[in-house]
Design an enzyme around this catalytic site. Structure first.
Site, short mmCIF file in Angstrom:
data_model
loop_
_atom_site.label_atom_id
_atom_site.label_comp_id
_atom_site.label_asym_id
_atom_site.label_seq_id
_atom_site.Cartn_x
_atom_site.Cartn_y
_atom_site.Cartn_z
N GLY A 25 39.21 45.15 38.41
CA GLY A 25 38.50 45.20 37.14
C GLY A 25 37.70 46.47 36.99
O GLY A 25 38.08 47.54 37.47
N ILE A 26 36.57 46.34 36.32
CA ILE A 26 35.71 47.48 36.08
C ILE A 26 34.30 47.15 36.52
O ILE A 26 33.91 45.98 36.53
CB ILE A 26 35.73 47.88 34.58
N GLY A 27 33.56 48.16 36.91
CA GLY A 27 32.20 47.93 37.37
C GLY A 27 31.94 48.69 38.65
O GLY A 27 32.81 49.40 39.17
N ILE B 160 31.45 47.73 41.83
CA ILE B 160 32.23 47.37 43.01
C ILE B 160 33.71 47.71 42.84
O ILE B 160 34.30 48.36 43.72
CB ILE B 160 32.01 45.89 43.38
N GLU C 261 45.07 42.98 34.68
CA GLU C 261 44.75 42.65 33.28
C GLU C 261 44.01 43.79 32.60
O GLU C 261 44.06 43.94 31.39
CB GLU C 261 43.92 41.37 33.21
N GLY D 289 40.65 36.08 34.23
CA GLY D 289 41.92 36.09 34.95
C GLY D 289 41.79 35.87 36.44
O GLY D 289 42.76 36.04 37.18
#
Length: 632
Positions: free
Chosen positions: A225-227, A229, A248, A346
């Site tokens: 994902g994003i962020g 971490i 996703e 997801g």
């Protein structure tokens, strides 16, 4: 940056002048009492959203607004809009979180992979789709650009489609194209897409990234994902090779690895060479890079997130975050303190898909603490009111800045020990005491007393060309060490313990893993990808001499293959790094293989024989001589 399209802005406006409207004019077609879907993420049609509330709002009542995470404003959830709009969040973002928690908006817990089918089947009826698209191409097709996810199903099902047409929207490939004649009203805008910039990685996220990177093999296909971490994890992969993407969401971190040649997709087993995703979110540079990029394959969420599709990717690695994990392995991701915070998204889709992938791995990554270190994210039990997004049966690996807890195929006792071992040291004693209160661990179970030295982990090769992971022993190795000792032949057991031992009970093995990793160190040898222990070396510093009292044991079927030689080299390196001047050992005269390991170590060996046992001393280079034994 404006995209280069075959026709200029004025050209398509002239060709489709009968459907070109201002935002206010287009929204007059929206009647009261209808469900309105708003485009996701960076593709939120901000001009239409503002006009929906400011211009059309006074004429509407009981309209329902649905969407995934959006990056822009959400004026329809303001208290002043009660009675006109009611929001239902498929995923709770910062712009609607307060409204949901105050009861002014609703939350629908649902797997992201299932939302498109809910829309197509009209179980979730979409009357109006407000979206943002690229200008029409020469064939009269617009692109959904950076957001296909659930928008694809919405535009296929909606009875009214209103689209902002923006030259800043990239034209993306895959299942992203829509005949412009399907759109009822076209609203020209020229606005940069919404951006999201994660905070720079800190020490915690960098440590998590390094731990996760060690779990990812070359040729793996990733979901992330994003962020802070996820970005740290991607940054830690710069020395990997031929990674692939099936995710996703695609971020700047993915773009950087593609540009660096780390992500090639060559070894993908589904859509080789393609960057498969359902939405793109990040910087303007990312959006410009995505424009007309032939490797980017945009797919709807019921394709990207379908666990069966995910599982077809060999070596699929799914990396997801969490708010908390309890000692049985239950994962909380959508609630915090009894309040709805985000959504299922997801996570379960990809965890279940990756778990069924050949060579796949499902990872939950989270910091060990929250609220500035005041609260442990590793908990005995989740707080009352906290929902479980991922069940304890689905979880395979949990990663914090303190290491990796492997949970798959483990008992509650083993899970609790593994998770306490990666909890923040300030909370380990309390977690252990409470786990003992639940009778989840042994009454005499020790608390891990030092930070695990992950930097000592190495992949080594023996003289027989066997690959082995040499790493410090963990509290979770207790059963594997028992298996090793019970597998020894009578002769090997006698040579190791200088006598016959029938039992290797919990108390004995626990002493082997209750380490401070300075004066008391043990390294185990494991075949890659397993937790099976085929050899172990241990030293304990003798206060009288200052030397490490060292001992080895190697399983019979691995003897004679150079395992002891590799263990000797690695334990020597570890000891020297900790300022220990050398080793001492007592070895039976008949234990010729162990004597060979010491004499072939390259270190000078001093020995004396006594009652059938050699007492050996091995000093490291430039180490001072050990003190002479004191009187008595």
């Amino acid at each position: 940056m404006l995209r280069a399209y075959p026709d200029g802005m004025d050209s398509w406006i002239e060709r489709h002048a009968d459907r070109v409207r201002t935002a206010g004019e287009a929204l007059r077609a929206v009647p009261p009492g209808r469900r309105i879907l708003i485009g996701s993420g960076a593709a939120e049609p901000v001009t239409l959203v503002r006009a929906l509330v400011d211009e059309r709002g006074p004429y509407l009542a009981d309209n329902e607004v649905v969407h995934l995470l959006t990056l822009g404003p959400a004026p329809y959830v303001e208290p002043s809009q009660a009675g006109r709009f009611r929001h239902v969040a498929f995923f709770i973002g910062p712009n609607v979180r307060q409204a949901v928690q105050e009861g002014r908006a609703d939350f629908m817990p649902v797997f992201l992979s299932e939302i498109p089918e809910l829309i197509r089947s009209r179980r979730i009826r979409i009357d109006v789709a407000l979206i943002q698209v690229s200008p029409p191409d020469a064939h009269g097709y617009v692109s959904l650009g950076v957001s296909v996810d659930i928008v694809r199903a919405a535009v296929d099902a909606a009875s009214l489609i209103i689209a902002e047409v923006n030259p800043h929207m990239p034209r993306t490939h895959g299942d992203s194209f829509l005949d412009v004649r399907r759109i009822h009203h076209l609203v020209p805008v020229t606005l940069p897409l919404l951006e999201v910039h994660p905070e720079p990685p800190d020490a915690v996220s960098r440590s998590i990234g390094e731990h996760v990177a060690r779990l990812i093999p070359d040729g793996a296909t990733l979901q992330s994902g994003i962020g802070r971490i996820p970005d740290a994890i991607l940054a830690a992969l710069e020395n990997h090779h031929d990674l692939g993407i099936h995710t996703e969401m695609l971020s700047d971190g993915v773009m950087r690895l593609v540009e660096a040649g780390v992500i090639t997709g060559k070894r993908k087993t589904v859509l080789a060479g393609k960057l498969v995703t359902s939405f793109i979110m990040g910087s303007q540079r990312l959006y410009a890079w995505a424009h007309d990029h032939p490797a980017i394959e945009m797919r709807p969420s019921d394709d990207t997130n379908d666990p069966a599709v995910v599982a077809r990717n060999a070596r699929m690695v799914a990396i997801n975050s969490a708010l908390a994990v309890d000692l049985t392995g239950q994962v909380a991701s959508d609630t915090l303190g009894g309040c709805f915070y985000s959504g299922i998204g997801g996570q379960v889709d990809f965890i279940r898909g990756a778990s069924r992938s050949p060579g796949g791995r499902a990872i939950i990554a989270l910091p060990s603490t929250a609220r500035g270190g005041a609260v442990s994210r590793i908990q005995l039990a989740l707080e009352p009111g906290t929902g479980v997004v991922t069940s304890r049966g689905d979880v395979h690996s949990v990663v914090t800045e303190y290491g990796v807890a492997e949970l798959w195929g483990k008992s509650i006792r083993e899970r609790a020990l593994a998770l306490i071992n990666v909890a923040h040291p300030d909370f380990r004693a309390e977690l252990m005491a409470r786990a003992k209160g639940r009778r989840w661990v042994m009454p005499d179970q020790v608390v891990p007393r030092a930070r695990y030295p992950w930097a000592e982990e190495r992949l080594e090769h023996t003289l027989a060309h066997d690959a082995l992971v040499i790493r410090p022993a963990r509290v979770t190795d207790e059963r594997a060490l028992q298996d090793l000792l019970y597998a020894l032949s009578r002769e090997s057991g006698y040579r190791r313990f200088m006598g016959f031992k029938k039992e290797h009970p919990h108390a004995e093995i626990q002493r082997m893993v209750d380490l401070d990793f300075e004066h008391d160190m043990a390294l185990v040898a494991c075949p890659p990808g397993t937790e099976e222990v085929v050899g172990v070396v241990h030293y304990l510093v003798d206060p009288a001499t200052g030397l490490g009292d060292v001992s080895f044991v190697v399983r019979d079927d691995w003897q004679g293959r150079g395992v002891g030689t590799v263990l000797m080299r690695r334990i020597r390196e570890a000891a020297m790094a900790r300022g220990i001047p050398g080793f001492q050992a007592d070895v039976l005269m008949t234990n010729t293989s162990m004597l060979d390991v010491f004499h072939e170590s390259g270190l000078p060996v001093r020995s004396r024989r006594e009652d059938g046992v050699y007492h050996l001393e091995l000093l490291f280079p430039e180490a001072p001589a050990p003190p002479a034994p004191g009187p008595g």
